[in-house]
Design an enzyme around this catalytic site. Structure first.
Site, mmCIF file in Angstrom:
data_model
loop_
_atom_site.group_PDB
_atom_site.id
_atom_site.type_symbol
_atom_site.label_atom_id
_atom_site.label_comp_id
_atom_site.label_asym_id
_atom_site.label_seq_id
_atom_site.Cartn_x
_atom_site.Cartn_y
_atom_site.Cartn_z
ATOM 1 N N LYS A 203 48.342 -11.514 71.993
ATOM 2 C CA LYS A 203 48.833 -10.276 72.600
ATOM 3 C C LYS A 203 50.308 -10.111 72.245
ATOM 4 O O LYS A 203 51.134 -10.966 72.565
ATOM 5 C CB LYS A 203 48.660 -10.309 74.116
ATOM 6 N N ARG A 213 51.079 1.462 81.028
ATOM 7 C CA ARG A 213 51.961 1.190 82.169
ATOM 8 C C ARG A 213 52.051 2.405 83.082
ATOM 9 O O ARG A 213 52.182 2.260 84.302
ATOM 10 C CB ARG A 213 53.336 0.745 81.667
ATOM 11 N N LYS A 226 58.986 -7.804 77.494
ATOM 12 C CA LYS A 226 58.124 -8.967 77.708
ATOM 13 C C LYS A 226 58.147 -9.908 76.507
ATOM 14 O O LYS A 226 57.182 -10.624 76.246
ATOM 15 C CB LYS A 226 56.700 -8.497 78.029
ATOM 16 N N LYS A 257 45.435 -7.917 70.487
ATOM 17 C CA LYS A 257 45.959 -6.697 71.122
ATOM 18 C C LYS A 257 47.401 -6.464 70.700
ATOM 19 O O LYS A 257 48.197 -7.418 70.779
ATOM 20 C CB LYS A 257 45.867 -6.855 72.650
#
Length: 333
Positions: A203, A213, A226, A257
């Site tokens: 990811k 989001r 992140k 992803k």
């Protein structure tokens, strides 16, 4: 492997393409509704259908209405749903404790869908970002750094209530090290031996998640990035290490992803490990396609099927896609 040398006109590659029946018979990959996992967003209230503004045609559903969506998916031959909660801001906290409330939105939706459509699979997201007041996937220290081991212990509690509610596939999307082994140990020791784990193993820290989001209510509260736990988009060798670790810890399948921008990673994972690999055609990919459709730049039916077929060609066992229902209707004729 070397190819057998051939020459024109003895070999005419266009022969096999000359008619529709021949193209169909020689197709290397076949797309069916069974290849799709449909992501759905659940929200509070009753009779609620809220549009996600950044994702045209996508909605947040209250528990009673999400059951009707499950029935629709099942009727179309879509085998599995992926559930994501839009948690009320009043229930968010620094540690995301609503994640392991056995009566949270996710658990309510699992039970309701399983009661109404017991034969459909349910994949449930394990991460704290829909539940934290800061929008990170885990608990943070004073400097805002996400703490791996402390978060892992909370993810076990989150996975437990989902399994107890009836989830079929636990899908950790948080990217904490060691969480697959910890969740697998819990599932084994507490009698959930047939609950699968689909790890978000590769990811990436991607810009393509922004509409998602919005859908789960984190867009307005998340102010950081992140990059300390999601992967660098420049890396692919690292993805193989992530996948290898998660397989060793007990993952039944893995995910790459985002999707289309990372087909090379998908292909490498499938070729390296020969296990079920899924791709997530994420919210940003969906939004871009929908913008092109709205502008008249692409034919929606053709573009949806072509992009989904690309995942199969690259080695995907299946695709999480917001176009699942549209594609299934096309394929069902």
């Amino acid at each position: 492997m070397s190819l057998v040398p051939t020459q024109y006109p003895a070999t005419r590659l266009r022969r096999l393409r000359a008619s529709a029946w021949s193209r169909s018979m020689h197709s290397e990959n076949v797309l069916t509704p069974a290849d799709f996992i449909w992501p759905l967003f659940v929200t509070g209230g009753k009779g609620v259908k809220e549009a996600v503004q950044s994702m045209p045609g996508v909605f947040r559903w209250s528990v009673d209405l999400i059951v009707e969506q499950a029935k629709l998916a099942h009727s179309l031959g879509i085998p599995c749903l992926a559930l994501f909660p839009n948690t009320d801001i009043a229930k968010r906290s620094e540690d995301g404790r609503e994640a392991w409330n056995a009566d949270n939105l996710m658990c309510q939706a699992i039970r309701a869908i399983k009661d109404a459509v017991p034969d459909i699979g349910l994949l449930t997201d394990v991460a704290l970002d829909p539940y934290t007041s800061h929008g990170h996937d885990g608990v943070i220290d004073a400097q805002g750094y996400v703490l791996n081991d402390e978060t892992k212990e909370l993810l076990i509690k989150q996975a437990r209530v989902q399994a107890e509610a009836g989830a079929d596939i636990i899908a950790p999307s948080d990217m904490m090290d060691g969480r697959i082994a910890a969740i697998r140990d819990m599932l084994e020791s507490e009698g959930h031996r047939n609950v699968q784990i689909m790890s978000y193993a590769a990811k990436y820290a991607s810009v393509f998640y922004n509409p998602f989001r919005d859908a789960v209510g984190s867009a307005g509260i998340f102010k950081a990035d992140k990059k300390t736990y999601q992967m660098d988009p420049a890396n692919s060798d690292e993805a193989l290490r992530e996948v290898a670790m998660d397989i060793a810890e007990g993952a039944d399948s893995v995910m790459v992803k985002p999707g289309l921008p990372y087909l090379d990673v998908l292909y490498r994972v499938k070729e390296s490990f020969k296990l079920p690999v899924f791709a997530y055609q994420v919210s940003g990919e969906y939004a871009m396609l929908e913008a092109a459709f709205a502008a008249g730049m692409l034919d929606k039916d053709k573009a949806v099927l072509e992009t989904l077929t690309c995942f199969k060609r690259a080695g995907a066992a299946g695709v999480l896609t917001y176009h699942a229902v549209h594609a299934a209707k096309l394929l069902n004729g």
